[in-house]
Design an enzyme around this catalytic site. Sequence first.
Site, PDB file in Angstrom:
ATOM      1  N   GLU A 113      66.188  51.499  80.209  1.00  0.00           N
ATOM      2  CA  GLU A 113      64.891  52.155  80.405  1.00  0.00           C
ATOM      3  C   GLU A 113      65.050  53.291  81.400  1.00  0.00           C
ATOM      4  OE1 GLU A 113      61.839  49.196  81.154  1.00  0.00           O
ATOM      5  OE2 GLU A 113      62.410  48.087  79.375  1.00  0.00           O
ATOM      6  N   HIS A 231      51.909  54.682  82.927  1.00  0.00           N
ATOM      7  CA  HIS A 231      52.999  54.555  81.952  1.00  0.00           C
ATOM      8  C   HIS A 231      52.927  55.777  81.043  1.00  0.00           C
ATOM      9  CE1 HIS A 231      55.667  53.085  78.879  1.00  0.00           C
ATOM     10  NE2 HIS A 231      55.950  52.037  79.631  1.00  0.00           N
ATOM     11  N   HIS A 338      49.051  51.829  84.568  1.00  0.00           N
ATOM     12  CA  HIS A 338      49.923  50.732  84.139  1.00  0.00           C
ATOM     13  C   HIS A 338      50.224  49.726  85.248  1.00  0.00           C
ATOM     14  CE1 HIS A 338      53.008  48.804  81.751  1.00  0.00           C
ATOM     15  NE2 HIS A 338      53.939  49.076  82.636  1.00  0.00           N
ATOM     16  N   ARG A 373      57.639  52.520  91.005  1.00  0.00           N
ATOM     17  CA  ARG A 373      58.430  51.357  90.572  1.00  0.00           C
ATOM     18  C   ARG A 373      59.428  51.727  89.470  1.00  0.00           C
ATOM     19  NH1 ARG A 373      57.822  47.631  86.307  1.00  0.00           N
ATOM     20  NH2 ARG A 373      55.886  48.649  85.682  1.00  0.00           N
TER      21      ARG A 373
HETATM   22  C1  SIN Z   1      57.680  48.889  79.138  1.00  0.00           C
HETATM   23  O1  SIN Z   1      58.089  48.095  78.286  1.00  0.00           O
HETATM   24  O2  SIN Z   1      57.789  50.098  79.027  1.00  0.00           O
HETATM   25  C2  SIN Z   1      57.014  48.340  80.359  1.00  0.00           C
HETATM   26  C3  SIN Z   1      57.991  47.746  81.256  1.00  0.00           C
HETATM   27  C4  SIN Z   1      57.572  47.908  82.690  1.00  0.00           C
HETATM   28  O3  SIN Z   1      56.441  48.282  82.981  1.00  0.00           O
HETATM   29  O4  SIN Z   1      58.420  47.719  83.562  1.00  0.00           O
END
Ligand code: SIN
Length: 537
Positions: A113, A231, A338, A373
């Site tokens: 990610e 997000h 988010h 975060r």
């Molecule tokens: C996501 O799956 O993008 C959310 C994961 C997160 O907020 O850490």
Amino acid sequence: MESDFLVIGSGIAGLSYALRVAEFGTVVVITKKEEVDTATNLAQGGIAAVLDKDDTVDDHVKDTLISGAGLCDENVVDIVVSEGGQRVRDLVDVGVRFVRKQNSPNEFDLGREGGHSKRRVAHAYDLTGREIERALVEKVQNTPNITVKENHVAVDLLMTNGMRSRCVGAYVLEREGVVVPYKAKMTALCTGGCGKVYLYTSNPDIATGDGVAMAMRAGANIQSMEFVQFHPTCLYHPKAKNFLISEAVRGEGGILIGVDGKPFMEKYDDRKDLATRDTVARAIDSEMKQTGCDNVFLDITHKSREFLSKRFPTIYGRCLEYGVDISRDPIPVVPAAHYLCGGVLVDTYGQSSIEGLLCLGETSCTGLHGGNRLASNSLLEAVVYAKRAADKCGEIKADLDAFKLPSVDSWRPGEAEPIEEKILINHNWDQIRRTMWNYVGIVRSEKRLELAQEKIVHIAEEIEAHYKAYFVTDNMVELRNIAFVAQMIIAAASKRKESRGLHYMRDYPERDQAQAVPRTMRRVKGGKKWDMEEVTV
Ligand code: SIN
């Protein structure tokens, strides 16, 4: 109602802690809706931890610190990352089925990610939160010392002697107008975040910042409330409510494109689509403003249908319901509120500044996330702190056993009568959420914050009047809490006169080294319930 441990909230933090302290005494878990109605249940991406032989604690620490924009507590980052791998294995012991590598079933299949220099996200496809919640709920149901009360709403904390005294439980709304004291020797707030403060959010309806609001009213220290994470990619569709398109989609090669079909992230960051969330959300916001379009697109069409439907079954299926075949069509996306990086300030065992009150998960501010975060570090923080807090409760068990719960006042409804004007409540909800979205969102300014402050104080006064005049309802409790949380966010944002991490101020677009410290606030004694002062900790 009396117990040794009261746990408010039934997500990963609350249930993990409840399972561990059930060894030391009786546990009551209260939850606003059903046990699984939690933000954990919606988590798609997974849980980041050092689980691969090619990964190191140092690398994960470094990525977390870079994302945190100079505000992380380095000791906390080190603790969470070092203990994280074992906590993920503990979840496996509870029964969580993480996806394993095809040819090597002892190894986790790790996702990637934004902001991570390595693949390190353990997942259960895009249903990770649901799988974790399932396993924890099953275990809780088979643990004799734990009683779960669904459809119970905590209204305020029970204190021995007013603000900043000892917490001995909470007043709990059992049904309209009926509020009962739930006494406990140790209370843990695990109520999740506050996405519902904003008009658009990836969060479930329960995310109304209840824990932070209750702790603030009780006088606890609250930190870093200006850092609300948006997000970058929520599905943009008139019928889709709160539907996230996991960052893992970008981790698997998804590319953000504008309405002209061209990728744009390279204009904003060398890491392009895998930059940290603050950068990506701001880039999307800027593209939308420049083009006047309501959304951008996330393109993963270069991956096969077989791969996408297996790796992202929920996203694939849900998008298809809305007429978007993600193997052929770019996905329309927008940023949405988010995650709250700030919260109730706690020590490295989840202990708040109030005796008898722990805070875990998104409700807390541990210092792990700093100003932004790192993706998938939140479930990790929740399990690490649940264990540390429970271990501490074990250490002080003799003191807890010796503590005699005092008698407490029963709830005084005053002149309260049943509310007839439900429309007033709905109107106030809408006004707060719109004001926060328009004035306290991804891009802020002094002027906008001042306007927001004026509007929200006015609404908060109206809500307090309703709160006193009518019987308490769950809707009213939540509305009152989002009004408090909105004011905390505005107060903290107004004090930070720089741009850092998730907090971007048009009037101060640069980082200011002199402000590289987290801000802590608490309720002022006397004055209005939401008046706050800054404190040095
Ligand atoms: C996501 O799956 O993008 C959310 C994961 C997160 O907020 O850490």
